[in-house]
Design a protein around this motif. Structure first.
Motif, PDB file in Angstrom:
ATOM      1  N   TRP A 121      38.196  48.807  40.073  1.00 12.11           N
ATOM      2  CA  TRP A 121      37.444  47.823  39.520  1.00 12.11           C
ATOM      3  C   TRP A 121      37.731  46.992  38.133  1.00 12.11           C
ATOM      4  O   TRP A 121      37.463  46.155  37.964  1.00 12.11           O
ATOM      5  N   GLN A 122      38.779  48.034  37.275  1.00 10.91           N
ATOM      6  CA  GLN A 122      39.249  47.487  36.218  1.00 10.91           C
ATOM      7  C   GLN A 122      40.307  46.564  36.644  1.00 10.91           C
ATOM      8  O   GLN A 122      40.448  45.422  36.068  1.00 10.91           O
ATOM      9  N   ILE A 123      41.170  46.542  37.881  1.00 13.48           N
ATOM     10  CA  ILE A 123      41.945  45.885  38.131  1.00 13.48           C
ATOM     11  C   ILE A 123      41.391  44.420  38.647  1.00 13.48           C
ATOM     12  O   ILE A 123      41.652  43.429  38.443  1.00 13.48           O
ATOM     13  N   LEU A 124      40.236  44.661  39.442  1.00 16.17           N
ATOM     14  CA  LEU A 124      39.435  43.281  39.945  1.00 16.17           C
ATOM     15  C   LEU A 124      38.759  42.680  38.968  1.00 16.17           C
ATOM     16  O   LEU A 124      38.692  41.413  38.758  1.00 16.17           O
ATOM     17  N   GLU A 125      38.217  43.288  37.744  1.00 15.64           N
ATOM     18  CA  GLU A 125      37.446  42.496  37.008  1.00 15.64           C
ATOM     19  C   GLU A 125      38.235  42.029  35.639  1.00 15.64           C
ATOM     20  O   GLU A 125      37.752  41.088  34.956  1.00 15.64           O
ATOM     21  N   SER A 126      39.304  42.762  35.338  1.00 12.25           N
ATOM     22  CA  SER A 126      39.978  42.400  33.887  1.00 12.25           C
ATOM     23  C   SER A 126      41.137  41.497  34.310  1.00 12.25           C
ATOM     24  O   SER A 126      41.784  41.302  35.310  1.00 12.25           O
TER      25      SER A 126
END
Lengths: 261, 1055
Positions: free
Chosen positions: B1049-1054
C-alpha cells in the motif's frame, strides 16, 4: 627597424623533414641599435591594465583576506634575463623573415616558473608562401656557452629537442597553447588569422619551429645533432625548420643595450 | 516548430567525422560490440573545443551555433577522458566537459557524466594552497552542475566559507615560498581569480536555493561582475589550468541561471513560487533546474504566466510535460482567488490516473491543495460523492482542488449539474496524452466532444492539452480558442537520452548447426532520434546464456526465442522490457529468462514482499512469485491492478532484471527503461494492425537512463526477410496531423438511406457518444433554441471545423442529420435527461426502459444484500437487459462468458462476496482458453466485467429508480448508491469500499473492514491508514501478511 641579420645563411642542412639554417648579424652596432629599439620595445611591453586595486577591494568585501595578496600584486616586475631577450629576438626574426604573425609576447604573458603553461616560447600564426595560415608553435634557446652544441639543445628536462618533441607529439600540449592563444587573439585583432589557422588545423596542419640565439661564431655542430635527433622523434609529415641567429654580442651584454625605454 | 538541436554539430569536416566516430564508439561500447576502443582524433577534439570558444566569444553567433559546437566538443571530450590520471586532471576534465554539456543544453548529460564524480576535496591546504583552492572551487562548481541533491547545490557555500578561514593560515606561508617575484605575483593573481570564482559559486548556490543572492535577485549581473574580475586576473596569468575553464564557466553559469526553477518562477504568483520551494526542498529528487524544453515553454515563451485560454504543449516523451501542467494548474488555482473552483486533469488510463495522482498529491499536499482521483467506473460511489460534495470537513475532507480521472468519468461528471455546482468554477482542464483525440476508437470522439462541451458551457475554463507526436499543434490549440491560443512545440527528436533503435535477427546458421547453441544474436541499428549515432554494420550482441537452451534452429523458428535471448543479453547493461504479443508469451519468455544465471541484484526483500503479495492475490501456486525471486517480472491485463503497479514499481526501482509485458505496459509507463525489446510490432490486441506510432514512441521514447551515462537500446525482433522489412517500414513512419475521428465517422452518413437518420448509427459506440453530446446540448440549450444553435454547437468541435474546410457538403449533411436527430429525440425529454446520467444513447435509454418494464419484480435492486445473495432474479434480469444495450453489450458478452444474464449475475455475486481470484478462476474460467491460464483469464475478465457491470447497474438505478432513491432515508440511499462500487471493487460493505477507494488491495480490504455500518470516506480512511502505520494491517491480516500488504500500500500510494 629591420632585423639585423644577413639575408643569406652562413650554413644550412637538412635531416629528412628537419632543416636548419644559421644567419650572422649584419654587425654589432646594428644589433646594439636593434636591442635598444625593437627588442627593448617588445621585452618591456607592458599590459594596458595592471591595476587590481578595485578587484582587491571587492575581494575584501567578500570576506577574503587581501593584505597578503596585495603585497604580491603591487610587486614591481622583476628584471629581464638574457633568455627573455633571446625570446624577443627570435620572435622579431620569425615575424619579419618567416611569415610569423601575432606571436604572443612570452615575456609579458607566459609563466615559466609554475609550469602550468607547457614550455613553448613561440605561440602565434604563420602565413605560408601560398597565403595559407597555420598555427605556429616553437621553442627558443639563448646560449652564451663556448662549447658546441650548447647544453640548452640537448638537456634532458628542458632542452630544445625534448621540448620540440613534446610539442610535435602531444596534442594536449598544443591544446593548452591554443586555449591561451585564443584568449589573446580576440583582443589583438588576430581574429581573421585565427579563423584561417583553424581551417588548417582542421586538416591537421600547423607549423613548428626552433630558434637558437647565440653570441658565438657560427658552428654547424650547434644544431646538427639536434636536427638528427628531432628527425627521429618528430612525426615525418611535420616539417620542422630550425634557425640559429648569431647576434655577435655577448649574452651578458644584451641587457646593457636592452633597457626600458 | 523550434528545434532544440539540429543534426549537424560543426562546420569542420574533421569534427563532424570525429563526432560521428565518438558516437559510434559509444554505441559499440554500450552494446559490448568490437570497435569501441577505436583511437580518438585528438585534433578534432581540440578543434571542437576551440570552435565552441569561438562561437561563445563571437557576439554575433546565435545560440544554436554555439550549442551545436559545444555539443560536439562535449561528446569528443567525454570520449577523450581526462588528460592525466591524477585528481587535478580528473576534476578539470569533469568541469570542462560538464560545462560544455550545460552550454550545449544537455543538462542531463552533464549530470550523468558527474554521477560517479567524487566531489569532496581530497587535497590538503598546507603544502599546496593553490591546488587546494583550485580543487575546492572546481568541486563547488561541479556540485552546482550536478544538482543531484540539496547538498550538491549547497556545498559551494560551506566550501568557500572554509576557504576563507583556511586562507588566513595557509596563503601567506605558501606565497612566501616563491623566490621568483614574477611567479609569486602570478600565483597571487590566480588565487584572486579562484577566490572570485568561489564567491561566484557561492552566490549561484544561494540563488538556486533561495532565489536571491546577497538579498538580490540580480544574480546574472552579480556573476557578470565576478567573471569580469576573474578574466581580468587570469588574463594576466594565463595559467592554462584555469583560464579555459573560467571561460566555459561563464556561459555555463548563465545557462544554469536561465534554466533554474528560481528564474522561471520569479515574478510568478505566490502559489507557484511556493511550489518551486517544495520542489527545491524536497528530500527525494529535488529539482533546481528545468529541462531545456521546459525552460523554453515556461520562461522563454511565457507559459509560466500564460493567459491563453487554449494551450497545446507538443513535446516528445520524457521531456517533462507533467511539470508544465503542474505550473498551469497552480496558476489556474491562484487565478481563482477567493472564488470556489477546481481543475480537471484527464488521463486516458487508470494507470496514468494513479501515477498523476501520486505525483500531484505528493507535490501539492504541502501547498494545502487537495488532489483526488476518481475511479474509471461510470458512476459515482459514496466515497467519490463525499469528495465532490463534502459536507463534513473532518470526514469528507476539504473541498477538492484538482480532480484526476479518465475522460469518460469527467464527461459523466460534467453532465451532473448538481456536482459541478458544488465544485465551483472549472478553472482549467488538463488533457494528458491529448493525441488520443485523433485515435480511431470511440474514446477519441468522446474526448473531443467533451472538450467541445466544456468549452461551450464553461466560460471561464482554460485548456492545456499535453501531447507528443502531432504535427498540427497550432491548429489544435486554435480549435478551442481561435484568438487566444498558443502552442509550445519542440522537435520530435529531442530526447534527454542517447538512444538507438535497430532490428534483431538470429545469427546465420553455420554448417552442422543442429543442436548447437549460438552465443549471440545480431543487431542492425536503424534509427537514432538525434541522428547522431551512425552505424552501418550488423553488430553481434554476445553473451546469450546456453541455459536458455536456444539452438540456431530455435532462434530462427521463433520471434519469442530471439527476443528472449536479446533481452537476456541486454539486461546485463540495465533493466530491460520485453514487449510480448500475448499474455501467454509473457509467461513463457519470463520462465525462459529465469533459466539464465543472473548477477546479484539489489532489493531482494522488496521482490520477496511483492512475490508473497502475488501469491496472496493469485493463489500460492501462481508462477509469478517464483519469477520475481529470480528478478524477472511479467506485466499484462491479467494481473490485478495493484499487483501490476507493484511490479512497475519493482522495475522502476531497478529491482528486476527484465520485465516481460504486453502493450498494456506501454499505456501506463512513465519511467525510464534501459532497453526495450519488441518480439513483434503486431500486438494481439490490434487485430493484425501494427502498433500505432504514438504507442510505440510512448514506450520507446522512455528508453535510456536519465541518471546514468547510458545509450538506450530499442530492438525489434525479426526472424525472416519479410518481418525485417515490415520492421524497417514501421520505423520509417513519422509524425502526422491530429485528425478528428468525426471526420472519419461522417463518411458513414453516405451509407444511410435518405429517410434514415443518425438513430441508425448510434448502436456504434462512437455514434452513441455523438448522440449523447447532442442530447446533453439539447438539454442545456433547450428545444426551442437548439435548431438555431446546432451549427454553432457543431462548429465547436474539432472534427466539424476540419470538415468545413475539407468537405463542406459532408459537413452540411452532418448538420442536417444532427438537426433531424435532435428534433426526433426532443419528443422525449425525460429520456434525454437520462442520457446524461447514464452515459447511454437516447436509443439505449429508451430500449432499456422498455425492457426493464417488461421484466418482473426488481425490488432487489434497492437491497444490496438480497441483490448479491446469489438467488436474486432481479440481478439476472437486469444483466439480461444490459446485454442488449450496445454501449456495454460487447464487454458483458466477452467477459461474462457468453450471453447469459444469469451467469453474469452469479459471477458478480461471488465477486462481491469476496470469493478469491483462485476460486473464481476455478469456478468460471476452467479451461476457457488455450492461450491463457485460468487465473489470468479470470483477472483480465473481472477487471473489465466489474467496470462494465458497475456502469450498467448504476445506469439501471438511475433510469428505473432515480426518483425512488432520492426519496429514501440517507442510510438506505447510501446502501443503494454503493451497489455499483461493490461490483467495481469486489467487496460488500461501505467500509471495504472506502478502503478499496483509498488504494487498499481487495484481499486486505476484505479482511480489514468487516463492520458494514461504519461510515467511512476514502479521505478519512487514507488519513487513518497513514496515521495508524503497520499495526492496523497486522491486526487484521496477521504479522507477515499484514506487513506485506502495508508495504504494498505504501508503494502504491506514496510518490
Amino acid at each position: 627597424m629591420t632585423v639585423p641579420f644577413q639575408s643569406s645563411s652562413v650554413y644550412s642542412g637538412v635531416q629528412g623533414h628537419v632543416s636548419y639554417t644559421a644567419f650572422e648579424s649584419t654587425g654589432a652596432s646594428a644589433c646594439e641599435d636593434w636591442l635598444r629599439s625593437a627588442v627593448a620595445e617588445r621585452v618591456y611591453d607592458k599590459a594596458i591594465d595592471d591595476d587590481f586595486a578595485g578587484d582587491v577591494e571587492v575581494l575584501a568585501t567578500d570576506g577574503f583576506e587581501t593584505a597578503g595578496l596585495q603585497e604580491y600584486l603591487d610587486e614591481p616586475t622583476q628584471a629581464v634575463s638574457y633568455w627573455d631577450i633571446g625570446e624577443s629576438i627570435a620572435s622579431l626574426y620569425l615575424m619579419e623573415r618567416q611569415g610569423a604573425s601575432h606571436l604572443c609576447n612570452p615575456r609579458r604573458d607566459l609563466r615559466s616558473e609554475q609550469g602550468s603553461l607547457p614550455g613553448a616560447d613561440i605561440v602565434g600564426y604563420q602565413v605560408l608562401p601560398g597565403g595559407a595560415v597555420v598555427f605556429l608553435f616553437g621553442e627558443v634557446k639563448a646560449s652564451g656557452e663556448a662549447g658546441s652544441p650548447p647544453s640548452v639543445m640537448a638537456s634532458s628536462g628542458s632542452g630544445m629537442v625534448v621540448q620540440l618533441t613534446r610539442l610535435a607529439t602531444k596534442v594536449a600540449a598544443r591544446r593548452q597553447l591554443l586555449r591561451y592563444l585564443k584568449a589573446r587573439s580576440d583582443t589583438t585583432g588576430a581574429r581573421p588569422l585565427w579563423e584561417a589557422a583553424m581551417k588548417s588545423l582542421g586538416e591537421k596542419k600547423y607549423a613548428l619551429t626552433g630558434v637558437l640565439v647565440r653570441d658565438s661564431s657560427p658552428e654547424v655542430k650547434d644544431v646538427e645533432k639536434a636536427a638528427r635527433d628531432l628527425q627521429a622523434r618528430v612525426p615525418k609529415g611535420q616539417q620542422l625548420p630550425l634557425f640559429v641567429l648569431h647576434v655577435g654580442i655577448k649574452v651578458d651584454n644584451w641587457s646593457l643595450h636592452c633597457q626600458p625605454r | 516548430m523550434t528545434s532544440v538541436m539540429s543534426k549537424s554539430p560543426s562546420t569542420y569536416p574533421s569534427v563532424e567525422q570525429a563526432y560521428a566516430q565518438a558516437m559510434r564508439k559509444r554505441v559499440l561500447a554500450a552494446l559490448g560490440a568490437p570497435g569501441a576502443d577505436a583511437p580518438l582524433d585528438e585534433y578534432a577534439t581540440l578543434l571542437a573545443e576551440l570552435v565552441t570558444w569561438d562561437a561563445l566569444g563571437n557576439s554575433v553567433a546565435d545560440a544554436t551555433k554555439y550549442k551545436q559546437a559545444a555539443r560536439a566538443a562535449f561528446t569528443l571530450l567525454r570520449d577523450a577522458g581526462p588528460e592525466g590520471a591524477d585528481r587535478a586532471n580528473e576534476v578539470a576534465w569533469w568541469l570542462r566537459t560538464s560545462c560544455l554539456a550545460v552550454i550545449a543544453d544537455l543538462p542531463q548529460e552533464a549530470k550523468k557524466l558527474l554521477e560517479a564524480a567524487e566531489l569532496s576535496v581530497k587535497g590538503e591546504p598546507g603544502a599546496q594552497w593553490l591546488d587546494f583552492t583550485r580543487e575546492t572551487v572546481w568541486t563547488s562548481w561541479l556540485g552546482l552542475v550536478r544538482q543531484r541533491s540539496l547538498s550538491d547545490v549547497e556545498s559551494a557555500q560551506g566550501a568557500v566559507e572554509r576557504l576563507r578561514t583556511l586562507q588566513r593560515t595557509h596563503e601567506a606561508v605558501f606565497l612566501k615560498r616563491f623566490e621568483d617575484q614574477r611567479a609569486a605575483r602570478d600565483v597571487a593573481l590566480e588565487l584572486m581569480a579562484l577566490y572570485f570564482l568561489g564567491t561566484a559559486a557561492e552566490k549561484l548556490s544561494q540563488y538556486l536555493i533561495k532565489g536571491t543572492a546577497d538579498g538580490g535577485a540580480d544574480i546574472g549581473a552579480q556573476l557578470d561582475m565576478y567573471f569580469d574580475r576573474i578574466m581580468h586576473a587570469l588574463d594576466r596569468v594565463l595559467g592554462g589550468a584555469d583560464l579555459d575553464i573560467a571561460l566555459l564557466l561563464r556561459p555555463a553559469a548563465q545557462n544554469l541561471i536561465d534554466s533554474s526553477l528560481r528564474a522561471a518562477t520569479r515574478g510568478a504568483n505566490s502559489l507557484t513560487r511556493k511550489f518551486a520551494e517544495v520542489l527545491i526542498e524536497r528530500d527525494v529528487r529535488p529539482l533546481f533546474q528545468l529541462l531545456p524544453p521546459q525552460r523554453m515553454a515556461l520562461r522563454e515563451q511565457g507559459l509560466i504566466a500564460s493567459a491563453h485560454r487554449s494551450v497545446v504543449v507538443n513535446f516528445p516523451t520524457s521531456s517533462g510535460k507533467t511539470l508544465l501542467a503542474q505550473f498551469s494548474v497552480l496558476q489556474a488555482l491562484n487565478d481563482l482567488g477567493q472564488e470556489r473552483g477546481w481543475v480537471a486533469y484527464v488521463a486516458p488510463t487508470r494507470a496514468l490516473v494513479n501515477q498523476v495522482t501520486k505525483r500531484l498529491r505528493g507535490d501539492f499536499e504541502s501547498l494545502g491543495k487537495r488532489v483526488e482521483r476518481l475511479s474509471p467506473a461510470l458512476e459515482f460511489d459514496t466515497g467519490e460523492l463525499s469528495a465532490l460534495a463534502p459536507v463534513d470537513r473532518d470526514v469528507d475532507g476539504p473541498p477538492v482542488d484538482v480532480l484526476i480521472c479518465t475522460p469518460e468519468k469527467l464527461d459523466l461528471l460534467m453532465r451532473r449539474e448538481d456536482l459541478c455546482k458544488q465544485l465551483g468554477r472549472l478553472a482549467l482542464v488538463v488533457v494528458d496524452e491529448a493525441h488520443g483525440i485523433g485515435g480511431k476508437s470511440d474514446r477519441a470522439i468522446k474526448l473531443e466532444l467533451l472538450l467541445s462541451m466544456i468549452n461551450r458551457e464553461h466560460e471561464g475554463a482554460r485548456f492545456l492539452l499535453l501531447t507528443p507526436f502531432i504535427k498540427n499543434a497550432k491548429r489544435v490549440a486554435e480549435w478551442l480558442d481561435q484568438k487566444n491560443s498558443r502552442d509550445y512545440s519542440i522537435g520530435a527528436d529531442w530526447v534527454p537520452n542517447d538512444r538507438i533503435v535497430g532490428i534483431l535477427s538470429p545469427p546465420e546458421k553455420p554448417p552442422k548447426s543442429r543442436g548447437v547453441k549460438p552465443d549471440h544474436v545480431l543487431f542492425e541499428p536503424k534509427v537514432t532520434p538525434k541522428h547522431t549515432l551512425h552505424i552501418d554494420d550488423v553488430l553481434k550482441l554476445e553473451g546469450v546464456a546456453p541455459e536458455l537452451g536456444f539452438t540456431y534452429a530455435k532462434l530462427h523458428a521463433s520471434l519469442s526465442n530471439l527476443s528472449t535471448a536479446a533481452s537476456q543479453v541486454l539486461s546485463r547493461r540495465g533493466p530491460t522490457v520485453l514487449l510480448c504479443r500475448t499474455v501467454k508469451q509473457t509467461w513463457n519468455c519470463a520462465a525462459d529468462l529465469t533459466q539464465a544465471a543472473w548477477p546479484e541484484l539489489d532489493g531482494a526483500e522488496d521482490r520477496a514482499t511483492i512475490a508473497r503479495f502475488a501469491s496472496y492475490e493469485l493463489g500460492a501456486s501462481a508462477p509469478l512469485a517464483n519469477l520475481l525471486e529470480h528478478g524477472v517480472g511479467v506485466h499484462h491485463a491479467g494481473l490485478p491492478e495493484e499487483l501490476a503497479q507493484s511490479i512497475e514499481w519493482l522495475f522502476e526501482n531497478r529491482r528486476l532484471h527484465a520485465l516481460c509485458a504486453t502493450t498494456t505496459l506501454a499505456q501506463g509507463v512513465n519511467f525510464p527503461i534501459a532497453n526495450l525489446v519488441l518480439s513483434s510490432i503486431y500486438p494481439a490486441t490490434r487485430d493484425g494492425q501494427a502498433m500505432s506510432y504514438s504507442d510505440f514512441w510512448n514506450i520507446a521514447g522512455r528508453v535510456g537512463r536519465v541518471d546514468q551515462d547510458f545509450v538506450g537500446v530499442v530492438a525489434l525482433a525479426s526472424t525472416d526477410i519479410d518481418t525485417k522489412q515490415k520492421c524497417e517500414h514501421f520505423l520509417q513512419r513519422s509524425m502526422t496531423d491530429l485528425v478528428s475521428n468525426l471526420v472519419d465517422m461522417v463518411g458513414e452518413l453516405g451509407s444511410l438511406a435518405d429517410d434514415h437518420g443518425l438513430e441508425k448509427l448510434v448502436w456504434k459506440k462512437e455514434w452513441s457518444n455523438f448522440s449523447q453530446f447532442i442530447a446533453h446540448t439539447l438539454r442545456q440549450v433547450g428545444v426551442e433554441r437548439f435548431a438555431d444553435q446546432v451549427e454553432l454547437i457543431l462548429r465547436g468541435t474539432f472534427g466539424y471545423q476540419t470538415l468545413r474546410e475539407q468537405n463542406s457538403p459532408l459537413a452540411r449533411e452532418l448538420l442536417v442529420k444532427t438537426r433531424q436527430y435532435a428534433n426526433k429525440i426532443a419528443s422525449d425529454m425525460g429520456a434525454v435527461a437520462l442520457v446524461d446520467s447514464t452515459g447511454f444513447s437516447f436509443e439505449s435509454v429508451r430500449s432499456a426502459l422498455f425492457e426493464l418494464g417488461q421484466v418482473g419484480n426488481l425490488d432487489d435492486m434497492l437491497d444490496p444484500k438480497r441483490l448479491f445473495s446469489g438467488k436474486s432474479n432481479a440481478l439476472r434480469e437486469v444483466m439480461g437487459v444490459l446485454l442488449n444495450i450496445p454501449e456495454v453489450r460487447k464487454e458483458l458478452v466477452e467477459d461474462g462468458g457468453g450471453g447469459s444474464g444469469s451467469r453474469i449475475a452469479e459471477m458478480l455475486s461471488d465477486w462481491v462476496h469476496g470469493m478469491s481470484v483462485e476460486s473464481l478462476a476455478d469456478r468460471y474460467f476452467k479451461n476457457t482458453s488455450d492461450d491463457e491460464d485460468n487465473v489470468t483469464q479470470c483477472v483480465k475478465k473481472f477487471r473489465r466485467l466489474s467496470m462494465t457491470s458497475a456502469w450498467g447497474l448504476s445506469s439501471v438505478l438511475a433510469m428505473r429508480f432515480g426518483k425512488q432513491i432520492e426519496a429514501m432515508d440517507p442510510f438506505s440511499r447510501q446502501a443503494v448508491t454503493n451497489i455499483p462500487s461493490m461490483v467495481l471493487y469486489g467487496v460488500s460493505t461501505p467500509g471495504q469500499i472506502a478502503l478499496r477507494a483509498a488504494g487498499v488491495p481487495r484481499n486486505a480490504a476484505l479482511a480489514m473492514a468487516t463492520d458494514s455500518d461504519a461510515p467511512a470516506t476514502p479521505y478519512a480512511v487514507r488519513k487513518k491508514l497513514k496515521e495508524g502505520g503497520g499495526k492496523v494491517w497486522t491486526a487484521a491480516l496477521g504479522q507477515q501478511r499484514g506487513a506485506d500488504y502495508f508495504r504494498v500500500w505504501q508503494i502504491l500510494e506514496s510518490e
